[in-house]
Design a protein around this motif. Sequence first.
Motif, PDB file in Angstrom:
ATOM      1  N   MET A 251       3.844 -19.858  -2.275  1.00 53.16           N
ATOM      2  CA  MET A 251       4.508 -18.957  -1.331  1.00 53.16           C
ATOM      3  C   MET A 251       5.573 -18.188  -2.112  1.00 53.16           C
ATOM      4  O   MET A 251       6.439 -18.778  -2.725  1.00 53.16           O
ATOM      5  CB  MET A 251       5.144 -19.789  -0.205  1.00 53.16           C
ATOM      6  N   SER A 252       5.492 -16.882  -2.092  1.00 54.32           N
ATOM      7  CA  SER A 252       6.444 -16.057  -2.828  1.00 54.32           C
ATOM      8  C   SER A 252       7.616 -15.643  -1.948  1.00 54.32           C
ATOM      9  O   SER A 252       7.440 -15.004  -0.928  1.00 54.32           O
ATOM     10  CB  SER A 252       5.734 -14.812  -3.359  1.00 54.32           C
ATOM     11  N   ASN A 253       8.793 -16.048  -2.279  1.00 55.65           N
ATOM     12  CA  ASN A 253      10.058 -15.672  -1.640  1.00 55.65           C
ATOM     13  C   ASN A 253       9.947 -15.172  -0.202  1.00 55.65           C
ATOM     14  O   ASN A 253      10.074 -13.977   0.061  1.00 55.65           O
ATOM     15  CB  ASN A 253      10.765 -14.600  -2.472  1.00 55.65           C
ATOM     16  N   PRO A 254       9.739 -16.056   0.737  1.00 52.88           N
ATOM     17  CA  PRO A 254       9.651 -15.592   2.128  1.00 52.88           C
ATOM     18  C   PRO A 254      11.015 -15.167   2.668  1.00 52.88           C
ATOM     19  O   PRO A 254      12.052 -15.691   2.260  1.00 52.88           O
ATOM     20  CB  PRO A 254       9.139 -16.824   2.878  1.00 52.88           C
TER      21      PRO A 254
ATOM     22  N   ALA B 251       7.023  -7.291   8.164  1.00 54.72           N
ATOM     23  CA  ALA B 251       5.605  -6.949   8.091  1.00 54.72           C
ATOM     24  C   ALA B 251       5.405  -5.515   7.615  1.00 54.72           C
ATOM     25  O   ALA B 251       4.514  -5.237   6.806  1.00 54.72           O
ATOM     26  CB  ALA B 251       4.948  -7.167   9.450  1.00 54.72           C
ATOM     27  N   GLU B 252       6.231  -4.603   8.107  1.00 52.75           N
ATOM     28  CA  GLU B 252       6.135  -3.209   7.669  1.00 52.75           C
ATOM     29  C   GLU B 252       6.443  -3.099   6.184  1.00 52.75           C
ATOM     30  O   GLU B 252       5.722  -2.421   5.435  1.00 52.75           O
ATOM     31  CB  GLU B 252       7.078  -2.325   8.474  1.00 52.75           C
ATOM     32  N   ALA B 253       7.495  -3.763   5.727  1.00 53.31           N
ATOM     33  CA  ALA B 253       7.863  -3.734   4.315  1.00 53.31           C
ATOM     34  C   ALA B 253       6.775  -4.352   3.431  1.00 53.31           C
ATOM     35  O   ALA B 253       6.657  -4.011   2.259  1.00 53.31           O
ATOM     36  CB  ALA B 253       9.180  -4.469   4.103  1.00 53.31           C
ATOM     37  N   SER B 254       5.965  -5.236   4.010  1.00 55.91           N
ATOM     38  CA  SER B 254       4.894  -5.904   3.265  1.00 55.91           C
ATOM     39  C   SER B 254       3.583  -5.143   3.306  1.00 55.91           C
ATOM     40  O   SER B 254       2.586  -5.591   2.753  1.00 55.91           O
ATOM     41  CB  SER B 254       4.679  -7.314   3.826  1.00 55.91           C
TER      42      SER B 254
ATOM     43  N   HIS C 247      -1.695 -12.142  -1.935  1.00 57.19           N
ATOM     44  CA  HIS C 247      -3.152 -12.124  -1.876  1.00 57.19           C
ATOM     45  C   HIS C 247      -3.687 -11.174  -0.802  1.00 57.19           C
ATOM     46  O   HIS C 247      -4.541 -11.538  -0.003  1.00 57.19           O
ATOM     47  CB  HIS C 247      -3.709 -13.529  -1.660  1.00 57.19           C
ATOM     48  N   ALA C 248      -3.163  -9.952  -0.772  1.00 56.14           N
ATOM     49  CA  ALA C 248      -3.619  -8.909   0.159  1.00 56.14           C
ATOM     50  C   ALA C 248      -3.508  -9.338   1.622  1.00 56.14           C
ATOM     51  O   ALA C 248      -4.339  -9.004   2.454  1.00 56.14           O
ATOM     52  CB  ALA C 248      -5.040  -8.466  -0.164  1.00 56.14           C
ATOM     53  N   ALA C 249      -2.455 -10.084   1.931  1.00 56.61           N
ATOM     54  CA  ALA C 249      -2.238 -10.520   3.311  1.00 56.61           C
ATOM     55  C   ALA C 249      -0.745 -10.709   3.564  1.00 56.61           C
ATOM     56  O   ALA C 249       0.042 -10.909   2.645  1.00 56.61           O
ATOM     57  CB  ALA C 249      -2.974 -11.829   3.583  1.00 56.61           C
TER      58      ALA C 249
ATOM     59  N   ARG D 263      -2.002 -15.392   9.558  1.00 55.67           N
ATOM     60  CA  ARG D 263      -2.364 -14.522   8.433  1.00 55.67           C
ATOM     61  C   ARG D 263      -2.970 -13.233   8.975  1.00 55.67           C
ATOM     62  O   ARG D 263      -3.818 -13.250   9.863  1.00 55.67           O
ATOM     63  CB  ARG D 263      -3.380 -15.192   7.512  1.00 55.67           C
ATOM     64  N   PHE D 264      -2.492 -12.118   8.392  1.00 56.31           N
ATOM     65  CA  PHE D 264      -3.034 -10.797   8.685  1.00 56.31           C
ATOM     66  C   PHE D 264      -3.378 -10.145   7.341  1.00 56.31           C
ATOM     67  O   PHE D 264      -2.531 -10.045   6.462  1.00 56.31           O
ATOM     68  CB  PHE D 264      -1.998  -9.913   9.393  1.00 56.31           C
ATOM     69  N   ALA D 265      -4.614  -9.689   7.202  1.00 61.42           N
ATOM     70  CA  ALA D 265      -5.018  -8.981   5.993  1.00 61.42           C
ATOM     71  C   ALA D 265      -4.352  -7.619   5.947  1.00 61.42           C
ATOM     72  O   ALA D 265      -4.212  -6.958   6.978  1.00 61.42           O
ATOM     73  CB  ALA D 265      -6.535  -8.844   5.939  1.00 61.42           C
TER      74      ALA D 265
END
Length: 128
Positions: free
Chosen positions: A1-4, A26-29, A66-68, A121-123
């Motif tokens: 898990m990268s810096n949540p 989510a928008e920033a991601s 991972h694209a999500a 999880r959302f792709a």
Amino acid sequence: MSNPAVMPYGEAGDLPSVRAFVREQAEASGLDPGSIEALAIAVSELVTNTLQHTTGGGQVRVWAEHAAVFCDVADGGAVPSFPRAMPAPDAERGRGLAIVEMLCDDVTTIAEPGRTVVRLRFATKPRH
């Protein structure tokens, strides 16, 4: 898990802030607008369940990899089971977790010492 990014919550008055936090992260991601709203609704359902059925509040974590985009909603409640069938139309309760499952690309539960985590999880779609 990268810096949540992490946000605790503990009362119904925290719901608008939790939804805003999730949307912003989510928008920033890189999540698309429709998925951002679906994530906000799913998290709102889970946080509401926490506040109605447990004590001590909980925590929301959001991160991308991972694209999500992933979102954990953690609390001290029992581990919910998935998949969930939609209750009958005349049922008074029980739609929240079924709705969460319908909105997300994937829903998993994790039992940790002293808490339960529901991971959404959302792709993400590639940016051009």
